[in-house]
Design an enzyme around this catalytic site. Sequence first.
Site, PDB file in Angstrom:
ATOM      1  N   TYR A   2     -16.396  -3.657   4.780  1.00 21.71           N
ATOM      2  CA  TYR A   2     -15.001  -3.238   5.024  1.00 21.71           C
ATOM      3  C   TYR A   2     -14.608  -3.567   6.465  1.00 21.71           C
ATOM      4  CZ  TYR A   2     -11.201  -0.019   6.298  1.00 21.71           C
ATOM      5  OH  TYR A   2     -10.029   0.527   6.797  1.00 21.71           O
TER       6      TYR A   2
ATOM      7  N   GLU B 217     -13.128   1.342  12.475  1.00 24.96           N
ATOM      8  CA  GLU B 217     -14.413   0.904  11.908  1.00 24.96           C
ATOM      9  C   GLU B 217     -14.849  -0.427  12.526  1.00 24.96           C
ATOM     10  OE1 GLU B 217     -16.454   2.338   9.427  1.00 24.96           O
ATOM     11  OE2 GLU B 217     -15.232   4.142   9.568  1.00 24.96           O
TER      12      GLU B 217
ATOM     13  N   ASP C 225      -1.225   6.607   3.628  1.00 26.44           N
ATOM     14  CA  ASP C 225      -0.335   6.260   4.739  1.00 26.44           C
ATOM     15  C   ASP C 225       0.989   5.715   4.232  1.00 26.44           C
ATOM     16  OD1 ASP C 225      -2.617   6.868   6.102  1.00 26.44           O
ATOM     17  OD2 ASP C 225      -2.737   4.986   7.232  1.00 26.44           O
TER      18      ASP C 225
ATOM     19  N   LYS D 276     -11.796  -6.154   7.939  1.00 29.46           N
ATOM     20  CA  LYS D 276     -10.708  -5.695   8.810  1.00 29.46           C
ATOM     21  C   LYS D 276     -10.699  -6.462  10.140  1.00 29.46           C
ATOM     22  CE  LYS D 276      -8.296  -2.491   6.728  1.00 29.46           C
ATOM     23  NZ  LYS D 276      -6.838  -2.582   6.584  1.00 29.46           N
TER      24      LYS D 276
ATOM     25  N   SER E 173      -8.570  -1.109  12.048  1.00 34.59           N
ATOM     26  CA  SER E 173      -9.330   0.132  11.902  1.00 34.59           C
ATOM     27  C   SER E 173     -10.369   0.328  13.005  1.00 34.59           C
ATOM     28  CB  SER E 173     -10.044   0.088  10.553  1.00 34.59           C
ATOM     29  OG  SER E 173     -11.024   1.088  10.487  1.00 34.59           O
TER      30      SER E 173
ATOM     31  N   LEU F 117      -0.274  -2.195   4.772  1.00 31.11           N
ATOM     32  CA  LEU F 117      -1.236  -1.093   4.652  1.00 31.11           C
ATOM     33  C   LEU F 117      -2.172  -1.264   3.460  1.00 31.11           C
ATOM     34  CD1 LEU F 117       1.182   1.934   5.266  1.00 31.11           C
ATOM     35  CD2 LEU F 117       0.105   0.429   6.930  1.00 31.11           C
TER      36      LEU F 117
ATOM     37  N   THR G 211       1.609   3.245  -2.317  1.00 31.74           N
ATOM     38  CA  THR G 211       1.094   4.345  -3.153  1.00 31.74           C
ATOM     39  C   THR G 211      -0.109   5.044  -2.506  1.00 31.74           C
ATOM     40  OG1 THR G 211      -0.219   2.725  -4.351  1.00 31.74           O
ATOM     41  CG2 THR G 211       1.879   3.360  -5.346  1.00 31.74           C
ATOM     42  N   GLY G 212      -0.563   4.544  -1.363  1.00 29.52           N
ATOM     43  CA  GLY G 212      -1.713   5.150  -0.691  1.00 29.52           C
ATOM     44  C   GLY G 212      -1.280   6.294   0.227  1.00 29.52           C
TER      45      GLY G 212
ATOM     46  N   GLY H 170       0.825  -1.216   0.000  1.00 28.18           N
ATOM     47  CA  GLY H 170       0.000   0.000   0.000  1.00 28.18           C
ATOM     48  C   GLY H 170       0.855   1.260   0.000  1.00 28.18           C
TER      49      GLY H 170
ATOM     50  N   ASP I 265       0.413  -8.202  -5.728  1.00 30.05           N
ATOM     51  CA  ASP I 265      -0.989  -7.909  -5.433  1.00 30.05           C
ATOM     52  C   ASP I 265      -1.384  -8.718  -4.196  1.00 30.05           C
ATOM     53  OD1 ASP I 265      -3.578  -6.829  -7.344  1.00 30.05           O
ATOM     54  OD2 ASP I 265      -4.037  -8.148  -5.640  1.00 30.05           O
TER      55      ASP I 265
HETATM   56  P1  NDP Z   1      -5.416   4.227   0.683  1.00 29.02           P
HETATM   57  O1  NDP Z   1      -6.696   3.824   0.071  1.00 29.02           O
HETATM   58  O2  NDP Z   1      -4.921   5.627   0.476  1.00 29.02           O
HETATM   59  O3  NDP Z   1      -4.263   3.234   0.152  1.00 29.02           O
HETATM   60  C1  NDP Z   1      -4.517   1.877  -0.049  1.00 29.02           C
HETATM   61  C2  NDP Z   1      -3.290   1.244  -0.694  1.00 29.02           C
HETATM   62  O4  NDP Z   1      -3.566  -0.154  -0.901  1.00 29.02           O
HETATM   63  C3  NDP Z   1      -2.929   1.813  -2.074  1.00 29.02           C
HETATM   64  O5  NDP Z   1      -1.527   1.853  -2.179  1.00 29.02           O
HETATM   65  C4  NDP Z   1      -3.495   0.777  -3.028  1.00 29.02           C
HETATM   66  O6  NDP Z   1      -2.834   0.713  -4.275  1.00 29.02           O
HETATM   67  C5  NDP Z   1      -3.213  -0.501  -2.243  1.00 29.02           C
HETATM   68  N1  NDP Z   1      -3.986  -1.639  -2.695  1.00 29.02           N
HETATM   69  C6  NDP Z   1      -5.331  -1.735  -2.831  1.00 29.02           C
HETATM   70  N2  NDP Z   1      -5.676  -2.958  -3.287  1.00 29.02           N
HETATM   71  C7  NDP Z   1      -4.526  -3.653  -3.452  1.00 29.02           C
HETATM   72  C8  NDP Z   1      -4.210  -4.950  -3.914  1.00 29.02           C
HETATM   73  N3  NDP Z   1      -5.166  -5.814  -4.307  1.00 29.02           N
HETATM   74  N4  NDP Z   1      -2.905  -5.336  -3.940  1.00 29.02           N
HETATM   75  C9  NDP Z   1      -1.931  -4.477  -3.582  1.00 29.02           C
HETATM   76  N5  NDP Z   1      -2.161  -3.214  -3.143  1.00 29.02           N
HETATM   77  C10 NDP Z   1      -3.437  -2.814  -3.085  1.00 29.02           C
HETATM   78  O7  NDP Z   1      -5.506   3.905   2.244  1.00 29.02           O
HETATM   79  P2  NDP Z   1      -4.800   4.635   3.494  1.00 29.02           P
HETATM   80  O8  NDP Z   1      -3.393   4.901   3.154  1.00 29.02           O
HETATM   81  O9  NDP Z   1      -5.683   5.720   3.980  1.00 29.02           O
HETATM   82  O10 NDP Z   1      -4.886   3.494   4.613  1.00 29.02           O
HETATM   83  C11 NDP Z   1      -3.818   2.568   4.821  1.00 29.02           C
HETATM   84  C12 NDP Z   1      -4.352   1.359   5.563  1.00 29.02           C
HETATM   85  O11 NDP Z   1      -4.858   1.747   6.831  1.00 29.02           O
HETATM   86  C13 NDP Z   1      -5.496   0.639   4.858  1.00 29.02           C
HETATM   87  O12 NDP Z   1      -5.380  -0.736   5.140  1.00 29.02           O
HETATM   88  C14 NDP Z   1      -6.729   1.208   5.532  1.00 29.02           C
HETATM   89  O13 NDP Z   1      -7.818   0.327   5.419  1.00 29.02           O
HETATM   90  C15 NDP Z   1      -6.219   1.350   6.954  1.00 29.02           C
HETATM   91  N6  NDP Z   1      -6.857   2.359   7.762  1.00 29.02           N
HETATM   92  C16 NDP Z   1      -6.937   3.646   7.304  1.00 29.02           C
HETATM   93  C17 NDP Z   1      -7.518   4.620   8.065  1.00 29.02           C
HETATM   94  C18 NDP Z   1      -7.574   6.036   7.592  1.00 29.02           C
HETATM   95  O14 NDP Z   1      -8.304   6.826   8.206  1.00 29.02           O
HETATM   96  N7  NDP Z   1      -6.829   6.410   6.563  1.00 29.02           N
HETATM   97  C19 NDP Z   1      -8.083   4.314   9.403  1.00 29.02           C
HETATM   98  C20 NDP Z   1      -7.838   2.941   9.825  1.00 29.02           C
HETATM   99  C21 NDP Z   1      -7.277   2.016   9.018  1.00 29.02           C
HETATM  100  P3  NDP Z   1      -3.278   1.615  -5.550  1.00 29.02           P
HETATM  101  O15 NDP Z   1      -2.529   2.910  -5.405  1.00 29.02           O
HETATM  102  O16 NDP Z   1      -2.799   0.795  -6.683  1.00 29.02           O
HETATM  103  O17 NDP Z   1      -4.756   1.788  -5.482  1.00 29.02           O
HETATM  104  P1  GDP Z   2     -15.071   6.292   6.994  1.00 30.18           P
HETATM  105  O1  GDP Z   2     -15.214   6.673   8.416  1.00 30.18           O
HETATM  106  O2  GDP Z   2     -13.892   5.420   6.721  1.00 30.18           O
HETATM  107  O3  GDP Z   2     -16.305   5.754   6.390  1.00 30.18           O
HETATM  108  O4  GDP Z   2     -14.645   7.669   6.241  1.00 30.18           O
HETATM  109  P2  GDP Z   2     -15.447   8.605   5.218  1.00 30.18           P
HETATM  110  O5  GDP Z   2     -14.645   9.857   5.113  1.00 30.18           O
HETATM  111  O6  GDP Z   2     -15.738   7.885   3.946  1.00 30.18           O
HETATM  112  O7  GDP Z   2     -16.839   8.886   5.942  1.00 30.18           O
HETATM  113  C1  GDP Z   2     -16.893   9.498   7.217  1.00 30.18           C
HETATM  114  C2  GDP Z   2     -18.344   9.822   7.543  1.00 30.18           C
HETATM  115  O8  GDP Z   2     -18.794  10.865   6.688  1.00 30.18           O
HETATM  116  C3  GDP Z   2     -19.317   8.644   7.336  1.00 30.18           C
HETATM  117  O9  GDP Z   2     -20.179   8.591   8.438  1.00 30.18           O
HETATM  118  C4  GDP Z   2     -20.088   9.038   6.087  1.00 30.18           C
HETATM  119  O10 GDP Z   2     -21.436   8.537   6.056  1.00 30.18           O
HETATM  120  C5  GDP Z   2     -20.101  10.549   6.236  1.00 30.18           C
HETATM  121  N1  GDP Z   2     -20.361  11.256   4.962  1.00 30.18           N
HETATM  122  C6  GDP Z   2     -21.333  12.187   4.750  1.00 30.18           C
HETATM  123  N2  GDP Z   2     -21.321  12.596   3.478  1.00 30.18           N
HETATM  124  C7  GDP Z   2     -20.335  11.905   2.851  1.00 30.18           C
HETATM  125  C8  GDP Z   2     -19.861  11.894   1.507  1.00 30.18           C
HETATM  126  O11 GDP Z   2     -20.343  12.597   0.630  1.00 30.18           O
HETATM  127  N3  GDP Z   2     -18.800  11.067   1.248  1.00 30.18           N
HETATM  128  C9  GDP Z   2     -18.239  10.284   2.214  1.00 30.18           C
HETATM  129  N4  GDP Z   2     -17.184   9.529   1.909  1.00 30.18           N
HETATM  130  N5  GDP Z   2     -18.697  10.251   3.492  1.00 30.18           N
HETATM  131  C10 GDP Z   2     -19.729  11.054   3.799  1.00 30.18           C
END
Ligand code: NDP
Ligand code: GDP
Length: 323
Positions: free
Chosen positions: A150, A127, A13, A154, A125, A80, A10-11, A8, A58
Amino acid sequence: MKNALITGVTGQDGAYLAKFLLDKSYKVFGLVRRLSTPNFWRLEELGIKDKVEFLDGDMTDQESLNNAVKLSKPVEVYNLAAQSYVGTSWKQAVLTAEVDAVGVIKILNAVKDFASDAKFYQASSSEMFGNSAKGEVKSEDTPLHPTSPYAISKLFAHWMAVNYKDSYGMFVSCGILFNHESPLRGIEFVTRKISDGVARIKLGLADKLYLGNLESKRDWGFAGDYVEAMWMMLQQEDPENFVIATGETHSVADFCREAFEVAGIENWKDYVAKNEKFMRPSELHALKGDSSKAGKELGWEPKVNFGELVRMMVEADLERLSK
Ligand code: NDP
Ligand code: GDP
């Protein structure tokens, strides 16, 4: 030099963590899946794309994970990678489970078989708490009651990670992270959708922002602070799970009010409209975390507060869109 493997990378975190580890002189390997257009914008924004060693793979493909672990010889693995968007998880429940739940067994297997001494971080998470213990601040001991595919995936991964620690004596720590945001957050998440929407309205590129549930509350922190906690967990003698949160909760409406204020726009309600399309089949109403264990045992605490986070995100989107 220590080797670290980040899935992860490229995401949001992954990018901040890669920067953090590079600054600590780690050699950073990042798992990258095949896409028709590579997704390196975050690593480019942080100026580290050329410093990370990319490995193809992957989460759904065991052999590619085995190879990534064999090639990177990591002392620390940060898992991640995920289909991380709750909204999509109802529409693609099977994919979410394959990546976020079963994929975690695959990366745990790869580490067990090819780098069994490596320390492993699992991205769990908040969640997972769902609507359990309504209104209560959530800690490591709060019961879990996930409310989306989701969150259920998790939860499976979380217990699988704990089970690999117990069954095979691996060093596995799970960080139960509450929502964390930044200018690098995916555009579909509500905070970034708001900061981008506000910037568009300010610059005359849009006239309305359409959202779902404005009453929903989250404990929002800054991603840059949270990746430091991941690293701290792997510097401990023994593996443990930690809640990482700010301890404050704000509604989506609060985030809107604050974001429009940063842009100097009065009467935010005139620009925000509700659209049923953004409501969820099942809502997690409110989250607030208690990270006192991380405070005591890791010495971790959040540095960026809510107001600073909103300002950072709105200003970054104004700058991007002005270019
Ligand atoms: P992002 O969605 O920004 O990043 C997800 C990463 O996972 C990307 O690099 C994506 O690649 C990669 N990925 C998705 N599917 C696959 C796959 N099949 N094989 C390989 N790589 C894959 O998430 P965050 O950085 O925000 O979050 C990081 C982690 O923390 C996640 O597991 C998330 O669920 C968890 N988390 C995040 C929270 C938050 O608030 N941000 C809170 C709690 C937990 P690509 O660029 O190709 O799409
Ligand atoms: P989550 O906590 O991982 O689901 O993070 P999100 O940012 O996707 O959503 C946070 C909260 O915002 C959730 O309770 C959603 O229902 C609420 N929300 C309200 N409007 C929106 C919207 O337009 N987009 C998203 N993503 N969330 C929304």
